[in-house]
Design a protein around this motif. Sequence first.
Motif, short mmCIF file in Angstrom:
data_model
loop_
_atom_site.label_atom_id
_atom_site.label_comp_id
_atom_site.label_asym_id
_atom_site.label_seq_id
_atom_site.Cartn_x
_atom_site.Cartn_y
_atom_site.Cartn_z
N ILE A 70 30.35 32.24 -27.88
CA ILE A 70 30.92 31.41 -28.95
C ILE A 70 31.72 30.20 -28.46
N GLU A 71 32.05 30.18 -27.17
CA GLU A 71 32.92 29.12 -26.68
C GLU A 71 32.20 27.79 -26.46
N LYS A 72 30.95 27.69 -26.87
CA LYS A 72 30.20 26.46 -26.59
C LYS A 72 29.81 25.75 -27.89
N GLU A 73 29.50 24.47 -27.75
CA GLU A 73 29.02 23.68 -28.88
C GLU A 73 27.52 23.45 -28.67
N ASN A 74 26.72 23.72 -29.68
CA ASN A 74 25.29 23.42 -29.57
C ASN A 74 25.11 21.93 -29.78
N SER A 75 24.35 21.29 -28.91
CA SER A 75 24.13 19.85 -29.04
C SER A 75 22.65 19.61 -29.28
N TRP A 76 22.35 18.72 -30.24
CA TRP A 76 20.95 18.55 -30.65
C TRP A 76 20.35 17.24 -30.14
N GLY A 77 21.11 16.47 -29.43
CA GLY A 77 20.53 15.22 -28.93
C GLY A 77 21.51 14.38 -28.13
N VAL A 78 21.04 13.19 -27.79
CA VAL A 78 21.85 12.26 -26.99
C VAL A 78 21.94 10.92 -27.72
N THR A 79 23.12 10.32 -27.70
CA THR A 79 23.27 8.95 -28.16
C THR A 79 23.44 8.07 -26.92
N PHE A 80 22.48 7.16 -26.74
CA PHE A 80 22.59 6.22 -25.62
C PHE A 80 23.21 4.94 -26.16
N VAL A 81 24.15 4.37 -25.44
CA VAL A 81 24.70 3.08 -25.84
C VAL A 81 24.50 2.13 -24.65
N SER A 82 23.77 1.04 -24.89
CA SER A 82 23.40 0.14 -23.81
C SER A 82 24.58 -0.78 -23.45
N PRO A 83 24.50 -1.49 -22.34
CA PRO A 83 25.58 -2.43 -21.98
C PRO A 83 25.81 -3.46 -23.09
#
Length: 412
Positions: A70-83
């Motif tokens: 239970i101590e973890k967060e499920n993550s469903w993806g990545v947000t990339f932010v370019s320069p």
Amino acid sequence: MITTSVCIIGAGPGGATAALQLDRLGISCVVVDKAVFPRDKVCGDGLSGKVITGLEKIDKGIAERLRQFIEKENSWGVTFVSPGRQRLDVPYKPNYNKTQDAPIGFVCKRIHFDNFLVDELKRSPNIRLFEGVSIDKYTQEEDGYLLSDAKGTFTVKADLIIIANGAHSSFTRDVAGIRMEPKYYAAGIRAYYKGVKGMHADSFIELHFLKNLLPGYLWIFPLPNGEANVGMDMLSDAVRDRKVNLKTLLTDTLKQDPIFAERFRDAEMTSSLDGYGLPLGSRKRRLSGERYMLVGDAAFLIDPFTGEGIGNAVYSGAIAAKQAAACLEAGNFSGEAMMAYDESVYRVLGPELKLSHRLQQLVRYPRLFNWLMKMGMKNKQLKDVISCMFYEVDLRKKLTRPSFYFKLLLNR
Ligand SMILES: Cc1cc2nc3c(=O)[nH]c(=O)nc-3n(C[C@H](O)[C@H](O)[C@H](O)COP(=O)(O)OP(=O)(O)OC[C@H]3O[C@@H](n4cnc5c(N)ncnc54)[C@H](O)[C@@H]3O)c2cc1C
């Protein structure tokens, strides 16, 4: 004196996995760690699909217990932010369904994740774990290695040793002869925050490729209870040449950059801001010698592009355990016999490390990066490649092929 066939130095992900794999092969071992668990480790806390896949290969039960942890967060993806600050949200799986699909990625504080693994060690009577003991002396004898703490009050004699004591391993430096090279090494810092605004509803991890950090990035990884792991990493030669103080750079960026300033206005730092080294697997090294194998960070296996090292520590730990079993059976601990370990590690992890090194070179160019992100927003093919690039090596390969960019340009 404790005697054992295999002694593992370090009970982080690399060492713990080696012990668990040995146990499942029916081989008992001794594990020694200088820390007493639960203990913290400076990290982004991102657990990619490789971690759960690696654990699943050792024992499906461990992977299942981690899914239920239970101590973890499920993550469903990545947000990339370019320069250029274009934002691209990329799910790990297109059209995912949170109620039906098993999550692929997790974010879990290392104080909890590493303790989860140590609890797994404690389940097995074949694994003898010694906490709070720092191994500082390594003496090679004809029939094994003699290990001890600085005062010589704790000694272990082992046929074979697995070195899993992390990025600052003195064995790696002094015995294996692997030196820190600033162009193949990164410095990273992180702190925990509460109350960061604008987090993704499905807990996407955020990678902000700011121009002054390339090929490193600033990350914001969501944790349970509204917390976030916030940090940045940068190649050590850039830190040195540009005389950067990473801690000041992070706090200044969060205060002065208009986007971060808004998101962090009411946020509170809930930990200290700490740093640690990232030994990158940018080139091949000799990972073993007579009676020893290096795993995880002690073997310089961190992915040069993503900064991911836990998955590679898990994989190399399991490979080392299998090699140890083969050596014990053959009664052969020679340097030549150990070469099979290097071969296995680089057969499994080598192609990905090589690709990541090339990608790392590619993202040094902000213009190319900006262009890629703009294209990614419009082009499904590219979005799919980026989507899977943290998990699928074959797709990542496409990004390093010039023909891929020609096709993209032609399809515009
Ligand atoms: C800022 C930062 C961010 C990162 N973010 C991520 C991320 O998000 N995802 C990811 O996958 N990877 C990330 N990494 C990399 C990841 O932290 C490492 O790759 C991973 O911890 C390697 O595991 P390991 O078992 O090899 O070593 P470690 O986790 O370092 O474990 C080594 C163990 O050895 C013990 N030890 C050390 N010296 C001795 C001694 N002399 N005697 C006995 N025991 C000893 C230590 O107490 C420790 O428990 C990050 C690294 C940094 C620095």
